[in-house]
Enzyme design. Structure first.
Site, mmCIF file in Angstrom:
data_model
loop_
_atom_site.group_PDB
_atom_site.id
_atom_site.type_symbol
_atom_site.label_atom_id
_atom_site.label_comp_id
_atom_site.label_asym_id
_atom_site.label_seq_id
_atom_site.Cartn_x
_atom_site.Cartn_y
_atom_site.Cartn_z
ATOM 1 N N ASP A 179 8.229 -0.272 -19.546
ATOM 2 C CA ASP A 179 7.553 1.596 -19.268
ATOM 3 C C ASP A 179 7.847 2.824 -20.380
ATOM 4 O OD1 ASP A 179 6.995 1.273 -15.985
ATOM 5 O OD2 ASP A 179 9.081 0.062 -16.704
ATOM 6 N N HIS A 221 9.217 -7.718 -14.052
ATOM 7 C CA HIS A 221 9.486 -5.935 -13.786
ATOM 8 C C HIS A 221 10.137 -5.503 -14.698
ATOM 9 C CE1 HIS A 221 9.368 -2.876 -10.871
ATOM 10 N NE2 HIS A 221 8.563 -2.757 -11.572
ATOM 11 N N HIS A 232 11.554 3.762 -17.562
ATOM 12 C CA HIS A 232 10.709 3.595 -15.892
ATOM 13 C C HIS A 232 10.730 5.016 -15.754
ATOM 14 C CE1 HIS A 232 9.618 4.435 -12.215
ATOM 15 N NE2 HIS A 232 9.003 4.204 -12.015
ATOM 16 N N GLU A 258 7.490 -6.594 -18.772
ATOM 17 C CA GLU A 258 6.723 -5.585 -18.466
ATOM 18 C C GLU A 258 7.459 -3.934 -18.636
ATOM 19 O OE1 GLU A 258 5.649 -1.914 -15.351
ATOM 20 O OE2 GLU A 258 7.766 -3.453 -15.503
#
Length: 312
Positions: free
Chosen positions: A84, A55, A97, A82
């Site tokens: 963003d 993450h 993010h 992952e």
């Protein structure tokens, strides 16, 4: 042929197109194969190994969503990072993010109000930021820089919301990385609208299904005619998660669980795994059918899976 029903097949056939550009190659049957190609084969063949998703990349080793955090994941053999995506004032895609830079950098203000040049003057804070976090030498990367860092080495779960999704997909296509990315969005059934997205059928797609919207098993079964590579499952009950994973398995697809915090994984969050991973990561894998886990502790999860012969 209908590309929408042959996502797994068409992407499998596309792997050979990028072999010449691969880094960190290995040899399989006399063919040069990158780490990313091996991971993609693992992604589309869900039997056996559980896949680990970091993450916001490996932010416990470097600033979240930074190039250093991506490189830390690669060095530690994480399967998927992952990241963003936001857009700068002058139209560039950057990896961060929050809508603002306040938490993760030494600046203040909205990403969308700043040019790329202004954003890249900022320094990222260590780990996941906050008021007391120290500054690092790392800066906010562009999506192109992140893609370059991952090429041939690790798969990418692209958390790009609707306002930037098309542009992010176009960049991945331009850079020849469509077989390395997973695009996701909330969706309870295919519907005609899915075929209108330019990415659909050309890269990996993962619907996000949420138990607040109904029966999780039925939501996954809605895709029986157009199976997807994986389903991200947000559950409230273990019965719902088990049903979703069973339906995904029947499609030869993966069942993705976020163990990040209790709201996403009630009873089995990362925090609970610190003391007894068998009772949580082990339980959701063995008893509920999960075979893809996004976590804020990807190295710990990888080591646990290796101890159970569930990961290389």
């Amino acid at each position: 042929m209908n590309n929408n029903t042959l996502v797994h097949l068409t992407l499998t056939l596309a792997f050979t197109a990028v072999l010449a550009a691969c880094t960190s190659p290995s040899h399989t049957g006399g063919t040069l194969v990158s780490q990313a190609d091996e991971l993609t084969q693992r992604l589309i063949n869900p039997d056996g190994q559980v896949m680990v998703v970091a993450h916001r990349a490996c932010w416990r080793l470097a600033p979240e969503n930074s190039l250093a955090a991506i490189q830390a994941c690669i060095a530690n053999h994480i399967d998927i990072v992952e990241i963003d995506v936001q857009r700068s004032q002058d139209g560039h895609l950057v990896v961060i993010h929050d809508l603002s830079v306040d938490r993760t950098t030494d600046g203040t203000g909205l990403v969308s109000d700043m040019t790329l040049a202004q954003l890249q003057l900022l320094r990222l804070k260590e780990f996941n930021g906050g008021d007391v976090a120290n500054l690092t030498s790392q800066s906010i990367p562009t999506l192109a820089q992140a893609f370059t860092a991952t090429r041939g080495k690790v798969l990418v779960n692209l958390d790009a919301k609707a306002d930037v999704r098309d542009q992010a997909y176009a960049l991945a296509e331009e850079m020849g990385l469509l077989d390395q990315i997973i695009i996701k969005m909330p969706l309870t059934h295919p519907g005609e609208e899915l075929s209108s997205f330019n990415f659909y059928g050309n890269t990996f797609f993962m619907p996000i299904v949420h138990e607040k919207n109904g029966d999780l098993g039925m939501m996954v079964k809605n895709f029986d005619a157009e199976p997807q590579v994986a389903y991200e499952v947000i559950y409230k009950t273990e019965a719902g998660l088990r049903a979703a994973c069973a339906a995904a398995s029947a499609q030869n697809s993966r069942c993705w669980l976020n163990t990040l915090w209790e709201g996403l994984s009630p009873g089995h969050s990362d925090e609970r795994n610190l003391d007894n991973p068998d009772a949580h990561w082990g339980y959701v894998i063995k008893e509920l059918g999960v075979n893809m886990i996004q976590t804020d502790r990807p190295i710990m999860l990888t080591q646990y899976l290796q101890s159970k012969d569930l990961h290389d």
